[in-house]
Design a protein around this motif. Structure first.
Motif, PDB file in Angstrom:
ATOM      1  N   ARG A 184       0.849  -1.186   0.000  1.00  0.00           N
ATOM      2  CA  ARG A 184       0.000   0.000   0.000  1.00  0.00           C
ATOM      3  C   ARG A 184       0.887   1.239   0.000  1.00  0.00           C
ATOM      4  N   THR A 185       0.745   2.063  -1.002  1.00  0.00           N
ATOM      5  CA  THR A 185       1.575   3.269  -1.058  1.00  0.00           C
ATOM      6  C   THR A 185       1.278   4.195   0.115  1.00  0.00           C
ATOM      7  N   THR A 186       0.016   4.247   0.536  1.00  0.00           N
ATOM      8  CA  THR A 186      -0.324   5.110   1.666  1.00  0.00           C
ATOM      9  C   THR A 186       0.312   4.610   2.959  1.00  0.00           C
ATOM     10  N   ALA A 187       0.452   3.294   3.097  1.00  0.00           N
ATOM     11  CA  ALA A 187       1.059   2.730   4.306  1.00  0.00           C
ATOM     12  C   ALA A 187       2.559   3.008   4.354  1.00  0.00           C
ATOM     13  N   THR A 188       3.240   2.819   3.242  1.00  0.00           N
ATOM     14  CA  THR A 188       4.687   3.082   3.232  1.00  0.00           C
ATOM     15  C   THR A 188       4.967   4.567   3.446  1.00  0.00           C
TER      16      THR A 188
END
Length: 667
Positions: free
Chosen positions: A163-167
């Protein structure tokens, strides 16, 4: 006691190593049990240490155990040592006790996730890191634990790394906490410079003498320590990582907010109380920031619609109360609230995770309603946690929050501003907490709630990221395909039930005029304090009555706005559109940091890469050097033409020059 004290640290790190190295030989169920057993072992060891400590005289309840001398040269006394005293044991009990229940909850909640073993290894390491931090006997080990906690938080916040938002959230949390790490290290340097020791007890024993005439250095060092505390505990302006940290799995949110990371700053100020009492300026800075934070977070909580983020902002606000308390000298009250907050905040996150699972990952309150009948256990836990957070008697948050405000009021003078602000924050807390509960559980059932009432747990047609709607899969790096709710998972029921019990009755450990068990236990750690806050009976009674009225009043306001008169909130938003934009945009702190820090840093980076490196480094230093070498080589090649007469001429010219030199020297 020495053995049990070291086992508090050894159990979690052993769990990390066993899971990391042996997970291929274990089933997921065994992995979960191993991880939970490791933290449970640490809790049992903490209880044993607590009992052994109680058997000692009060003036002998500060014991240092040294494993080995790490560095003992040129005036540096770095040791791998732990301090066993009431404060460290209290923190160890809270951390290990609540973490055990979070691990138990995680066994079912994370069951279908492909990163199951990695999750429990990280979770054990997170608990180990926090325990190193709170049991350290010196600044050296404190800094190590501090850094470990930051690294563990990065690993867990960005756990779903595809998940780009998580990283992005993990990186944001890591960077802001590194700023705090720098503050902690520099603050330690300022203190070590005058104390000439890294040991806590030695520093505190001679602090008044060492810093006599060096008040400026002490204040600078303590404010730098506060930078570390503010970053780790998400206080203004270093708080923007906390809501984004909700990208991690829900048990991670519970662990960060209830038992580990955000409480580190509160512990740090309490541990350094001897030094803070020598600097009124540093103490006032801590109290002001805590006060501002609890109000700012409370206003944002009124408008945010992400279920987990509402709870996150409530954490930020409650930590503000604790920071304000320990900065004002109300150490026991602040730590008592730390304990009760751990109970009801872990409970609220677990209940939120159950609701989010029923929504197949959706976290928006705008999509939720009517879960009261479909999820009675989850609803009951939310109500208990909400009553404790709102400060309604006899739930735990009522006693701890009002004790903080009573002791701050007892200081009088300008501290009355903090007293009033605390009660303003209390009514905001009650409103946004019950706004969340009424919107998620009352009203007509949403499709997911209706489906659950029919006996079917909702699953979306395709997995998605609740923050941006991106379609995902369920392979490693993303959430697993199955969802688990408390009503159907025994381990989740047990964990939430235990926390509900503690959130209900935990406050009875410290009831005005009845008992002061927490204070009696912690008093030896603060025996050297010069601040003796003793609120009058009238102030205590007034605070308890006012807290009750504000808590119940806030719940009634939320009930009237979101239940009795639906649509009221929309009319209020239209009337106060500016305030709504301000709160919805989180007071524009992200934009301000972007303008003041991120963009200038990016410009400096681009200038360094595109201008300085290319023109100065490559053009002058590298290019200039290579140009000189090339010119010299060309001249040498021109002279080496192969004609004997040219070589003879050069030889003659050389001899003439040498002869001319000696002729001049002889005159």
């Amino acid at each position: 006691m020495q053995t049990s004290a070291w086992l508090i640290l050894l159990f979690p790190i052993a769990g990390t190593i066993v899971i990391a190295l042996g997970h291929r030989a274990m089933s997921d169920r065994v992995i979960g049990l191993v991880g939970t057993a490791a933290i449970a072992g640490a809790f049992v060891s903490a209880v044993a240490t607590f009992v052994a400590l109680q058997d000692r005289d009060e003036d002998a309840r500060q014991v240092v155990y040294v494993a080995w001398n790490y560095a003992n040269t040129v005036g540096v006394d770095g040791k791998i040592s732990i301090l066993v005293d009431p404060l460290s044991v209290f923190m160890a009990l809270v951390v290990t006790g609540v973490s055990t229940l979070i691990h138990l909850y995680s066994i079912a909640y994370m069951q279908s996730d492909r990163g199951y073993a990695r999750f429990f290894a990280y979770l054990n390491f997170f608990v180990f890191s926090m325990l190193v931090l709170v049991m350290a006997a010196n600044f050296l080990l404190l800094i190590v634990g501090w850094a470990f906690v930051g690294a563990a938080s990065y690993l867990l916040i960005s756990f779903w790394y595809r998940r780009t938002t998580a990283t992005a959230a993990g990186i944001k949390a890591f960077v802001i906490n590194v700023v705090g790490d720098v503050g902690l290290v520099l603050g330690t340097f300022f203190i070590f410079r005058h104390s000439h020791t890294l040991d806590f007890l030695a520093t505190f024993d001679t602090a008044s003498r060492d810093f006599a005439g060096h008040g400026g250095s002490l204040t600078a060092g303590l404010i730098l320590l506060l930078v570390g505390a503010f970053a780790k505990s998400a206080q203004v302006p270093l708080h923007t990582w906390l809501p984004d940290a909700m990208e991690g799995p829900t048990p991670v949110s519970a662990l960060i907010h209830a038992a580990t990371m955000v409480t580190a700053g509160v512990y740090l100020i309490a541990r350094m109380h001897t030094l803070f009492e020598l600097s009124d300026t540093a103490s006032l800075v801590g109290a002001i920031v805590g006060c501002v934070t609890l109000l700012v977070a409370g206003t944002i909580g009124l408008v945010v619609t992400d279920l987990k983020r509402v709870i996150a902002y409530s954490t930020m606000s409650q930590i503000g109360y604790m920071v304000m308390a320990v900065s004002a000298g109300a150490y026991v009250a602040g730590l008592f609230h730390l304990m009760t907050h751990a109970f009801f905040k872990a409970l609220l996150f677990m209940a939120a995770g159950s609701v989010i699972s029923a929504m197949a990952g959706e976290q928006s309150l705008n999509r939720m309603s009517g879960f009261k009948r479909a999820m009675p256990l989850t609803y009951a836990c939310f109500v208990i946690g909400g009553l404790a957070l709102a400060g309604v008697p006899p739930f735990s948050g009522f006693f701890s929050k009002d004790e903080i405000l009573a002791e701050i009021g007892a200081r009088g003078g300008g501290w009355w501003v903090f007293y009033v602000a605390g009660y303003v924050g209390a009514i905001l807390t009650a409103i946004y907490t019950w706004r969340m509960i009424f919107r998620a559980f009352w009203g007509e059932p949403c499709p997911e709630a209706h489906e659950l009432e029919q006996g079917h747990l909702h699953h979306s047609e395709a997995p998605f990221n609740p923050n941006n709607g991106e379609i995902e899969d369920t392979d490693v790096g993303f959430p697993g395909p199955e969802h688990h709710i408390a009503e159907r998972a025994v381990s989740m029921k047990v964990a939430m039930g235990a926390l509900a019990f503690l959130a209900t009755l935990g406050g009875l450990l410290q009831v005005p005029w009845v008992d002061t068990e927490v204070g009696k236990f912690l008093d030896p750690s603060f025996a050297d304090s010069t601040l003796h806050l003793d609120p009058s009976n009238g102030l205590i009674a007034f605070g308890l009555a006012l807290g009750t009225v504000l808590g119940l009043g806030g719940i009634y306001i939320a009930y009237r706005v979101w239940v009795l008169q639906p649509g009221t909130s929309e009319r209020v938003l239209e009337r106060f559109a500016f305030l709504h934009r301000l709160f919805a945009n989180k007071w524009y702190f992200d934009e301000l940091i972007d303008l003041v820090v991120v963009r200038p840093a990016a410009w400096v980076g681009r200038f360094g890469q595109q201008t300085f490196e290319r023109v100065v480094v490559n053009g002058v230093f590298v290019g200039g050097t290579t140009g000189i070498v090339k010119a010299g080589s060309a001249a040498a090649r021109a002279l080496q033409n192969g004609f004997l007469r040219a070589y003879a001429a050069l030889l003659v010219l050389g001899l003439v020059a040498v002869a001319f030199y000696f002729l001049i020297q002889s005159t």
